[in-house]
Design a protein around this motif. Structure first.
Motif, PDB file in Angstrom:
ATOM      1  N   VAL A 112     -10.990  -4.809  14.421  1.00  0.00           N
ATOM      2  CA  VAL A 112     -11.494  -3.920  13.372  1.00  0.00           C
ATOM      3  C   VAL A 112     -10.351  -3.518  12.442  1.00  0.00           C
ATOM      4  CG1 VAL A 112     -12.527  -1.663  12.914  1.00  0.00           C
ATOM      5  CG2 VAL A 112     -13.396  -3.093  14.799  1.00  0.00           C
ATOM      6  N   LEU A 113     -10.503  -3.838  11.155  1.00  0.00           N
ATOM      7  CA  LEU A 113      -9.514  -3.465  10.145  1.00  0.00           C
ATOM      8  C   LEU A 113      -9.792  -2.094   9.540  1.00  0.00           C
ATOM      9  CD1 LEU A 113      -9.190  -6.788   8.085  1.00  0.00           C
ATOM     10  CD2 LEU A 113      -7.653  -5.944   9.868  1.00  0.00           C
ATOM     11  N   TYR A 171     -15.182  -2.694  -0.646  1.00  0.00           N
ATOM     12  CA  TYR A 171     -15.278  -4.012  -1.281  1.00  0.00           C
ATOM     13  C   TYR A 171     -13.891  -4.668  -1.318  1.00  0.00           C
ATOM     14  CZ  TYR A 171     -19.676  -1.970  -2.960  1.00  0.00           C
ATOM     15  OH  TYR A 171     -20.904  -1.354  -3.047  1.00  0.00           O
ATOM     16  N   GLU A 172     -12.879  -3.873  -1.630  1.00  0.00           N
ATOM     17  CA  GLU A 172     -11.507  -4.369  -1.675  1.00  0.00           C
ATOM     18  C   GLU A 172     -10.999  -4.695  -0.266  1.00  0.00           C
ATOM     19  OE1 GLU A 172      -9.525  -4.772  -4.412  1.00  0.00           O
ATOM     20  OE2 GLU A 172     -10.898  -3.983  -5.918  1.00  0.00           O
ATOM     21  N   ILE A 173     -11.377  -3.877   0.713  1.00  0.00           N
ATOM     22  CA  ILE A 173     -10.949  -4.140   2.089  1.00  0.00           C
ATOM     23  C   ILE A 173     -11.564  -5.440   2.584  1.00  0.00           C
ATOM     24  CG2 ILE A 173     -10.992  -3.290   4.469  1.00  0.00           C
ATOM     25  CD1 ILE A 173     -11.000  -0.441   3.307  1.00  0.00           C
ATOM     26  N   TYR A 174     -12.836  -5.668   2.251  1.00  0.00           N
ATOM     27  CA  TYR A 174     -13.489  -6.933   2.615  1.00  0.00           C
ATOM     28  C   TYR A 174     -12.738  -8.110   1.997  1.00  0.00           C
ATOM     29  CZ  TYR A 174     -17.094 -10.581   2.679  1.00  0.00           C
ATOM     30  OH  TYR A 174     -17.778 -11.753   2.847  1.00  0.00           O
ATOM     31  N   ALA A 175     -12.369  -7.978   0.731  1.00  0.00           N
ATOM     32  CA  ALA A 175     -11.631  -9.051   0.068  1.00  0.00           C
ATOM     33  C   ALA A 175     -10.253  -9.245   0.696  1.00  0.00           C
ATOM     34  CB  ALA A 175     -11.499  -8.743  -1.428  1.00  0.00           C
ATOM     35  N   ASP A 176      -9.596  -8.146   1.089  1.00  0.00           N
ATOM     36  CA  ASP A 176      -8.316  -8.247   1.804  1.00  0.00           C
ATOM     37  C   ASP A 176      -8.485  -9.033   3.098  1.00  0.00           C
ATOM     38  OD1 ASP A 176      -6.811  -6.835  -0.034  1.00  0.00           O
ATOM     39  OD2 ASP A 176      -6.870  -4.936   1.072  1.00  0.00           O
ATOM     40  N   SER A 177      -9.581  -8.756   3.817  1.00  0.00           N
ATOM     41  CA  SER A 177      -9.835  -9.445   5.070  1.00  0.00           C
ATOM     42  C   SER A 177      -9.955 -10.951   4.849  1.00  0.00           C
ATOM     43  CB  SER A 177     -11.110  -8.905   5.722  1.00  0.00           C
ATOM     44  OG  SER A 177     -11.491  -9.686   6.836  1.00  0.00           O
ATOM     45  N   ILE A 178     -10.712 -11.345   3.824  1.00  0.00           N
ATOM     46  CA  ILE A 178     -10.909 -12.761   3.539  1.00  0.00           C
ATOM     47  C   ILE A 178      -9.613 -13.410   3.050  1.00  0.00           C
ATOM     48  CG2 ILE A 178     -12.147 -14.424   2.091  1.00  0.00           C
ATOM     49  CD1 ILE A 178     -13.979 -13.129   4.106  1.00  0.00           C
ATOM     50  N   ALA A 179      -8.927 -12.716   2.135  1.00  0.00           N
ATOM     51  CA  ALA A 179      -7.763 -13.318   1.478  1.00  0.00           C
ATOM     52  C   ALA A 179      -6.504 -13.276   2.333  1.00  0.00           C
ATOM     53  CB  ALA A 179      -7.504 -12.610   0.149  1.00  0.00           C
ATOM     54  N   TYR A 180      -6.291 -12.167   3.058  1.00  0.00           N
ATOM     55  CA  TYR A 180      -5.018 -11.954   3.753  1.00  0.00           C
ATOM     56  C   TYR A 180      -5.160 -11.706   5.251  1.00  0.00           C
ATOM     57  CZ  TYR A 180      -4.238 -10.716  -1.166  1.00  0.00           C
ATOM     58  OH  TYR A 180      -4.222 -10.700  -2.541  1.00  0.00           O
TER      59      TYR A 180
END
Length: 400
Positions: free
Chosen positions: A211-212, A310-319
């Motif tokens: 969990v992030l 939304y940004e945290i989700y993108a962080d998860s995918i990208a990084y």
């Protein structure tokens, strides 16, 4: 080579363009498939999506396949296909399987996200409290189950969303009526009825099922009860989630191997001890949804945690990590819903005037949400639970 993210129905609900916006900031090529003509999608979405394919009838799977094949031919590959919407979960998984999309659950894994009976097996494997249950088969077995756990019992489709086709059964007469008139094409699950507060564990995981980011929402009552009683949905994101719930929730996400996804897990917090199950104050797992909570709950979460999920989700995918500043102030963020058919003591304008400095988002729900959620909502944030309770009373108090 830039990674490609294909969003399914990126314009619904309307704030979901922020997923596209966040992925675009991280260098992804962002594509979309939806049934809304391009000229009708919001300008905010047009400004961040690289290409959008209008698929008039998305319920026809062949039409979606044509759209995906068009993008594959043009861009060469697709790394992600995701709708973050329960309606599309099954088809998203089928598309991943059919076109060998490397990321995201395939149909076999999705079965554990969709079937309540398989969810419960996972809970039990992880040592998480779960109500007694059986799949509905013969009437004698159903009667025997009801006698074992005592009435009332709760029956609902093994695969289903919201309160559609849910039944609270109080006695054998109602049980016989349900059994004789049930939809024979549907597999039903019968559960021990639990008395407790409805609590959710929401957040985003990384590729290891860790969990992030997480929050917790508390609900005035279940959607099924609210619909049956024509009550108003009221729920809020708590300022700080219960550490016990966080521990259980993390174990659950690990058990389900939820990778780089949103999750919305529902629990009962018992208001009285149930022998053989759990003590008062302990948690009993209800069901999981491996996508964001319904309606505009992601926005409510943002108001509470002072971040963008939304940004945290993108962080998860990208990084594969959360790069957002989590030290921002936390609040109670509440959503009070109203129905057009109900007369309230205070008008919408009176609510807006009284809570002018607290309100964050006020709007009408799309019709597809209104049956479960209500027609109109007010989202506001506060420093204390007492303020949340006062807000609830003021918005939802009815004319005597």
């Amino acid at each position: 080579m830039a990674r490609v993210f294909l969003f399914i129905s990126p314009n619904f609900p309307k704030t979901y363009y922020r997923f596209v916006e966040a992925m675009k900031k991280r260098g992804f090529i962002c594509l979309g498939i939806g049934n809304t003509p391009y000229y009708e999608i919001p300008d905010d979405l047009k400004g961040c999506i690289d290409e959008y394919y209008c698929c008039r009838d998305m319920d026809d799977f062949d039409n979606e396949k044509i759209a995906v094949e068009y993008f594959l031919e043009k861009y060469g590959h697709i790394d992600y296909i995701e709708g973050n919407n329960d309606y599309w979960l099954e088809k998203d998984a089928q598309l991943r399987e059919l076109y060998n999309i490397p990321n995201g659950p395939r149909p076999k894994q999705l079965e554990f996200y969709r079937h309540k009976s398989l969810m419960k097996q996972k809970y039990e494997e992880a040592g998480i409290n779960v109500a007694k249950w059986i799949l509905v088969s013969t009437y004698p077995k159903l009667v025997a189950f009801a006698k074992k756990v005592h009435y009332p019992i709760f029956i609902k489709p093994d695969v289903g969303v919201g309160a559609v086709d849910n039944h609270k059964i109080h006695n054998e007469e109602e049980l016989k009526e349900f059994y004789d008139n049930r939809d024979l094409s549907v597999t039903y699950i019968a559960e021990q009825y639990i008395v407790g507060d409805l609590i959710s564990f929401d957040g985003i995981s990384n590729s290891k099922g860790e969990v992030l980011f997480c929050v917790s929402n508390e609900f005035s009552e279940g959607v099924s009860d609210a619909l049956q009683n024509l009550d108003d949905i009221f729920y809020y994101t708590v300022k700080d989630p219960d550490p016990k719930l966080v521990e259980i929730g993390k174990n659950m996400i690990k058990a389900f191997n939820v990778q780089n996804r949103f999750f919305h897990c529902e629990f009962f917090r018992l208001t009285k001890t149930i022998r053989g199950l759990a003590k008062k104050g302990e948690y009993v797992a209800l069901e999981t949804n491996m996508r964001p909570a319904g309606g505009y709950t992601p926005d409510l979460i943002n108001f509470s945690a002072s971040v963008s999920c939304y940004e945290i989700y993108a962080d998860s995918i990208a990084y594969d990590e959360n790069r957002q500043d989590m030290s921002q102030p936390h609040y109670y963020a509440a959503c009070a819903c109203r129905r057009d058919t109900t007369k309230y003591k205070y008008t919408d304008d009176e609510v807006k005037y009284k809570y002018y400095f607290n309100l964050c988002f006020v709007d009408r729900y799309p019709k597809v949400f209104s049956g479960d959620m209500g027609d109109y909502f007010f989202m506001a944030r506060f420093n204390s639970k007492d303020e949340v309770d006062e807000f609830h009373k003021f918005v939802n108090e009815r004319v005597s």
